[in-house]
Design a protein around this motif. Sequence first.
Motif, mmCIF file in Angstrom:
data_model
loop_
_atom_site.group_PDB
_atom_site.id
_atom_site.type_symbol
_atom_site.label_atom_id
_atom_site.label_comp_id
_atom_site.label_asym_id
_atom_site.label_seq_id
_atom_site.Cartn_x
_atom_site.Cartn_y
_atom_site.Cartn_z
ATOM 1 N N TYR A 1 -2.525 -11.636 -6.112
ATOM 2 C CA TYR A 1 -1.253 -11.074 -6.579
ATOM 3 C C TYR A 1 -0.736 -11.848 -7.793
ATOM 4 O O TYR A 1 -0.300 -11.252 -8.793
ATOM 5 N N ILE B 1 -0.051 -4.605 -1.375
ATOM 6 C CA ILE B 1 -1.087 -5.208 -2.220
ATOM 7 C C ILE B 1 -2.427 -4.554 -1.911
ATOM 8 O O ILE B 1 -3.140 -4.108 -2.796
ATOM 9 N N MET C 1 -4.342 -3.279 -5.439
ATOM 10 C CA MET C 1 -3.446 -3.242 -6.590
ATOM 11 C C MET C 1 -4.009 -2.333 -7.682
ATOM 12 O O MET C 1 -3.982 -2.671 -8.873
#
Length: 479
Positions: free
Chosen positions: A249, A308, A458
């Motif tokens: 992330y 995510i 993502m």
Amino acid sequence: MSDKSLGDAYSSETSLIHQRGCHCDTCRLGADNRAYSQALEQQAEQYARVDSISADGNLGSSEAVMDRVIENAIVRAVFNQDDHGRRRFIRAVGGGTLAAALSSVLPMAAIKAAAQEAGGPLEKKKLNVGFVPITCATPIIMAQPMGFYAKHGLEVEVIKTAGWAVARDKSLAGEYDASHMLTPMPLAMSLGIGSTAKNFIMPAVENINGQAIVLHVDHKDKRDPKQWKGFKFGVPFEFSMHNFLLRYYLAEHGLDPDQDVQIRVVPPPEMVANLRAGNLDGYLSPDPFNQRAVWEKVGFIHTLTKDIWDGHPCCAFACSQEFALTHPNTYGALLKSIVEATHYSSKAENRKEIAAAIAPANYLNQPVQVIEQVLLGRYADGLGEVKNVPDRIDFDPFPWHSMAVWILSQMKRWGYIKGAVDYQTIARQVYLATDCEKVMKELGYAVPTSTNKNYFIMGKEFDYTKPDEYINSFPIRRG
């Protein structure tokens, strides 16, 4: 060891019955009726212990013994226990003809398989199973108070463990027969990364999703990760999905997780206290400690990890390969208990009951309301909103090989693994999808038709057949 009653049912030279004057091992041991029955019991115990087939063809493995017993029972029944008639028939038409004739009218393979499935006695009933007190451990924990272990003949003590290093070390030392582990841990332990190398297996995932990035309430004005330079983050263990998802992330937002922030290992039960004390600016942690931070008004939920990677694995049931091989029936019963408990946990209508079962001090030691917010997915986010996300956490036991490949790719990306990696071989050796599939079928659950699939994380596709290309596609990496 040889015994006429376990001889070749399709041979005219072999007697399948015991009688006075018989010279098989069993009959030589018994001179009278009482000794004879004792000899039979002794021989049965010996057969249960052996695990190989000798070069001269004598039976050894329990599977071979069971197959022979079934064949002999069926053949003797066909000839109404007339062994002389059986032998005369085989001399006339041949043993192969008899075997073919029986197979044409009886599902011999299915009968043998069903008998094998019945298994034998449990080698060990009293087990120690470790768990870290988080909602990811729900199936392992609730299987004790809700009777799933007992249903399969096991007496399991589930032992609360402070953190993952302790769970790893107690598992390596054999103090735990099996344990709740993070999905990367059996891979790292088997490879000897971060610990002594010992073959560990993971036949079942416990939960998918169920984590979050939490920030201190002082950072409500810093929702853009580009503002996080210099932040101190906590993760529960180095070899965790939490560490790899946080790194992913951060890097996707242009931050180098090894240079732009600090990532510290903090046991989950200590996360909230460290956040309150200002030792951490945030953490990517398992629940209930994300929701507990909101409950105590010291943190807010920045994002769920399902946003995510929706469906990502987190925790699992694992044990040493040695335990599974030396206690196969116990291992099978334990795996059935976990798979059944995991499927029970996956049903939304069971979640309130489960929350009450795992809340007490000897398990999670949390308010029931906190656990319900996690398991039911209706929760306060610490930003003034009440969210409704039913799959905030979910439970699915199937250990996809492609999950292992992604984890290994991240271990290589961040420098935990050096050099070439045989991704699929390691995945198959550690993530025992076949064992899980077998148990799921026995219990009547749907089974995936493959052990691999691609993922979107993502917005970026992970192709499990090209892990090195995937790693090299990232500008921020070590490996």
